[in-house]
Design a protein around this motif. Sequence first.
Motif, PDB file in Angstrom:
ATOM      1  N   MET A  11       0.831  -1.200   0.000  1.00 39.44           N
ATOM      2  CA  MET A  11       0.000   0.000   0.000  1.00 39.44           C
ATOM      3  C   MET A  11       0.861   1.242   0.000  1.00 39.44           C
ATOM      4  N   LEU A  60      -5.492  -0.861  -7.336  1.00 42.99           N
ATOM      5  CA  LEU A  60      -4.672  -2.072  -7.274  1.00 42.99           C
ATOM      6  C   LEU A  60      -4.107  -2.395  -8.653  1.00 42.99           C
ATOM      7  N   HIS A  84      -2.120   0.212  -4.111  1.00 46.70           N
ATOM      8  CA  HIS A  84      -1.718  -1.119  -3.651  1.00 46.70           C
ATOM      9  C   HIS A  84      -1.145  -1.893  -4.834  1.00 46.70           C
ATOM     10  N   ALA A  97      -4.314  -6.439   0.723  1.00 43.55           N
ATOM     11  CA  ALA A  97      -4.544  -5.115   0.153  1.00 43.55           C
ATOM     12  C   ALA A  97      -5.944  -4.609   0.461  1.00 43.55           C
ATOM     13  N   GLN A 100      -6.346  -3.762   4.129  1.00 43.91           N
ATOM     14  CA  GLN A 100      -5.692  -2.480   4.381  1.00 43.91           C
ATOM     15  C   GLN A 100      -6.536  -1.319   3.885  1.00 43.91           C
TER      16      GLN A 100
END
Length: 275
Positions: A11, A60, A84, A97, A100
């Motif tokens: 992250m 992501l 991430h 991820a 988080q």
Amino acid sequence: MAHSASGGGHMGENIAMTNVAPENDRGLAGRTVFVSGAGAGIGRGVAEALGAAGAHLALLDLDLAAIEAVAAPLLARGLRVSCHTGDVTSAADVHGAIAQAAQLHGGLDGAVNNAGIVGASADVMDYPAEVFARVLDVNVMGVLHCMQAELAVMKPQGCGAIVNIASAAAIIGWAGQSAYVASKHAVVGLTKTAALEYAAQGIRINAVCPAFIYTDLTAELFQTPGVHDAAVANHPIGRLGQPSEVAEAVMWLLSDRSSFAVGSSLVVDGASTID
């Protein structure tokens, strides 16, 4: 019929928070949405459109620099954005991820599972088994890992919306692309099944099925002479699509405006799949 590459676990601390007036009201302002494969192509187009609508984002991708480039103008507008990296084929990466992101953002209102690959171009008899397995791993297991992690956040909340990016190839055949077609049929089946399982728990799960969209991924396909013109000819609308057009469908499915849409596969294809 394309997406970005896979994404997963580290992250970046790219965070800002103010009340931002959206450029385009889609009923998503202030909501937090996770997007996989957000560094390029459809994923990037979706992330940018969500940001323009005032949504906060968890992005992501394998390429941290790419998603940081997506995040930068959104952060400058005062949106809350986290970045991430990792691989969607790794359940540990994905779960880490998303956990988080949910902790950082205080929950997760929506998710767009976009990361995917095309694979090789070969007849079924000659298709490399290892490539076939890789396509299924990214396109199917990657979506499964993302949904499992997202549902772990959304189920306790009692609400949420998930959109899986499938493909027009999920409802037709495509000679030479057996792995991709099989994987996208699987994404639609997975979407329908999960939608049935979680509809009563306040979580709506749907899919979007784009045909050929101008992205980095299709640019590779179009390097083969004649492929681009053949693709255009197969779309009665007379052109191929843009990531922003897919993003419009995604945003509708994420918003309360699609509150009765559950388990659907919204086709965005320029009439290319009509029999």
